[in-house]
Motif scaffolding. Structure first.
Motif, PDB file in Angstrom:
ATOM      1  N   ARG A  76       0.669  -1.129   0.134  1.00 55.60           N
ATOM      2  CA  ARG A  76       0.136   0.031   0.119  1.00 55.60           C
ATOM      3  C   ARG A  76       0.843   1.209   0.205  1.00 55.60           C
ATOM      4  O   ARG A  76       0.614   2.080  -0.880  1.00 55.60           O
ATOM      5  CB  ARG A  76      -1.076  -0.026   1.377  1.00 55.60           C
ATOM      6  CG  ARG A  76      -2.022   0.963   1.095  1.00 55.60           C
ATOM      7  CD  ARG A  76      -3.332   0.697   2.252  1.00 55.60           C
ATOM      8  NE  ARG A  76      -3.758  -0.517   1.824  1.00 55.60           N
ATOM      9  CZ  ARG A  76      -4.575  -0.829   0.640  1.00 55.60           C
ATOM     10  NH1 ARG A  76      -5.019   0.083   0.028  1.00 55.60           N
ATOM     11  NH2 ARG A  76      -5.038  -1.991   0.937  1.00 55.60           N
ATOM     12  N   HIS A  79       2.226   1.721  -3.528  1.00 55.73           N
ATOM     13  CA  HIS A  79       1.137   2.295  -4.385  1.00 55.73           C
ATOM     14  C   HIS A  79       0.820   3.803  -4.251  1.00 55.73           C
ATOM     15  O   HIS A  79       0.728   4.370  -5.006  1.00 55.73           O
ATOM     16  CB  HIS A  79      -0.223   1.366  -3.983  1.00 55.73           C
ATOM     17  CG  HIS A  79      -1.515   2.111  -4.819  1.00 55.73           C
ATOM     18  ND1 HIS A  79      -2.318   2.929  -4.249  1.00 55.73           N
ATOM     19  CD2 HIS A  79      -1.910   1.704  -5.961  1.00 55.73           C
ATOM     20  CE1 HIS A  79      -3.251   3.275  -5.022  1.00 55.73           C
ATOM     21  NE2 HIS A  79      -3.014   2.602  -6.013  1.00 55.73           N
ATOM     22  N   ASP A  80       0.927   4.291  -2.831  1.00 51.31           N
ATOM     23  CA  ASP A  80       0.556   5.587  -2.516  1.00 51.31           C
ATOM     24  C   ASP A  80       1.873   6.568  -2.824  1.00 51.31           C
ATOM     25  O   ASP A  80       1.512   7.766  -3.022  1.00 51.31           O
ATOM     26  CB  ASP A  80       0.367   5.801  -1.013  1.00 51.31           C
ATOM     27  CG  ASP A  80      -1.207   5.054  -0.688  1.00 51.31           C
ATOM     28  OD1 ASP A  80      -1.798   4.778  -1.691  1.00 51.31           O
ATOM     29  OD2 ASP A  80      -1.217   4.908   0.367  1.00 51.31           O
ATOM     30  N   ASN A  81       2.952   5.968  -3.000  1.00 47.28           N
ATOM     31  CA  ASN A  81       4.154   6.890  -3.122  1.00 47.28           C
ATOM     32  C   ASN A  81       4.897   7.065  -4.562  1.00 47.28           C
ATOM     33  O   ASN A  81       5.644   7.959  -4.920  1.00 47.28           O
ATOM     34  CB  ASN A  81       5.248   6.508  -2.075  1.00 47.28           C
ATOM     35  CG  ASN A  81       4.826   7.064  -0.774  1.00 47.28           C
ATOM     36  OD1 ASN A  81       5.017   8.198  -0.377  1.00 47.28           O
ATOM     37  ND2 ASN A  81       4.225   6.151   0.025  1.00 47.28           N
ATOM     38  N   ARG A 258      -3.392  13.676  -7.643  1.00 44.07           N
ATOM     39  CA  ARG A 258      -3.919  12.357  -8.514  1.00 44.07           C
ATOM     40  C   ARG A 258      -4.147  13.041  -9.546  1.00 44.07           C
ATOM     41  O   ARG A 258      -4.228  14.021 -10.025  1.00 44.07           O
ATOM     42  CB  ARG A 258      -5.274  12.234  -7.675  1.00 44.07           C
ATOM     43  CG  ARG A 258      -5.179  11.815  -6.169  1.00 44.07           C
ATOM     44  CD  ARG A 258      -6.642  11.084  -5.875  1.00 44.07           C
ATOM     45  NE  ARG A 258      -6.641  10.790  -4.464  1.00 44.07           N
ATOM     46  CZ  ARG A 258      -6.019   9.493  -3.918  1.00 44.07           C
ATOM     47  NH1 ARG A 258      -5.665   8.584  -4.949  1.00 44.07           N
ATOM     48  NH2 ARG A 258      -6.227   9.123  -2.697  1.00 44.07           N
TER      49      ARG A 258
END
Length: 310
Positions: A76, A79-81, A258
């Protein structure tokens, strides 16, 4: 490569920090401390494309050794970084697995559908990564909502037609002729799934070049921004460092948290950008001076290689 020296110098302590992270968790089992250290590690190296794949391999190692909580946490965080991750099959199937195990069915389905959307040969990729058991366990949740997996081992052109006739032109014109062919086959990019993976990469990158050379990066983002994430994936797949660096700089200039998914959202962003008196002139100059030739030279070789192997 634009940032090779930067990567080498700043990443010298990366192996030591990874070892410390693993050893500390093995000794203490403190998942909160592990997550905090892993998040800091990822944040420190998020601009370096090769780090994401190293960390993902580590996460997969944790999961296969039964240390699922740490492995899922790492997946996770990755995925976020990180925006450029080569093994999307492992990333998305592990994210999906974690959500299903937590009882979050809709989130699990979301990640499986992302896997099948971004990895056109997902069946082959799942098998190559030894994840058939996970896929078999959860695939029925999305069986009616995903595209058919394309085999990249198949010779020929998934778009159909006489693509090899392009080779009747001088070789230096193949990229241009192929782009026109792929544009028609994919209905202007609306149906990219009909293209083989290598063709899709060529189409996305040359479409970017064509639009930028026509009216600039802003023009591309305004009218073709919906392809931005796929373009980024194409640059990452081919390890085109100039393209990766350019898009990273553009995202930073636009202050994107995003990546927008639709043309309408991109147009609102670009209208606001223009209203604030901002422009992408510096990024365009950098592209012409540092990126255009590298990308075009690579595409010429890449297209020639793939056409000759058909």
């Amino acid at each position: 490569m634009a940032n090779k020296r930067k990567i080498t110098n700043q990443a010298e302590d990366f192996p030591e920090r990874i070892d410390t992270l693993i050893n500390t968790y093995d000794k203490t089992g403190n998942i909160a401390e592990f997550k905090e250290s892993a998040e800091k590690l990822a944040a420190d190296y998020k601009d370096y494309t090769f780090i994401a794949d190293v960390l993902l391999a580590l996460a997969e190692s944790f999961i296969k050794k039964g240390k699922k909580e740490a492995g899922y946490a790492f997946v996770r965080i990755i995925h976020d970084n990180f925006s450029c991750i080569n093994n999307l099959s492992v990333l998305y199937i592990r994210l999906a697995e974690n959500e299903f195990e937590l009882g979050n069915i809709d989130e699990g389905k979301k990640y499986l559908k992302k896997l099948c959307d971004k990895v056109s040969n997902y069946s082959e990729s799942i098998e190559a990564n030894g994840l058939e058991d996970v896929w078999e366990k959860y695939k029925d949740y999305v069986k009616d909502e995903i595209p058919k997996s394309i085999s990249v081992n198949k010779k020929g052109n998934d778009a159909g037609g006489d693509i090899k006739s392009i080779m009747n032109f001088p070789e230096e014109e193949w990229v241009y002729e192929l782009y026109d062919y792929l544009d028609e086959a994919s209905k202007g990019g609306e149906d990219l799934e009909v293209l083989a993976p290598w063709q899709r990469r060529v189409y996305l990158i040359f479409d970017f070049i064509t639009n930028v050379n026509s009216d600039g990066i802003g023009h591309y983002l305004y009218y073709r921004g919906a392809f931005f994430e796929k373009l980024q994936d194409a640059f990452c797949d081919l390890e085109l460092s100039a393209g990766i660096e350019l898009l990273r700089t553009v995202k930073k200039k636009l202050k994107l948290i995003r990546i927008p998914k639709t043309e309408e959202k991109w147009q609102r962003i670009m209208d606001k950008f223009d209203d604030n008196g901002m422009d992408l002139e510096d990024e365009e100059n950098w592209y012409y001076e540092n990126a255009e030739k590298q990308i075009l030279d690579f595409l010429n070789s890449y297209v020639a290689k793939n056409l000759k192997e058909m």
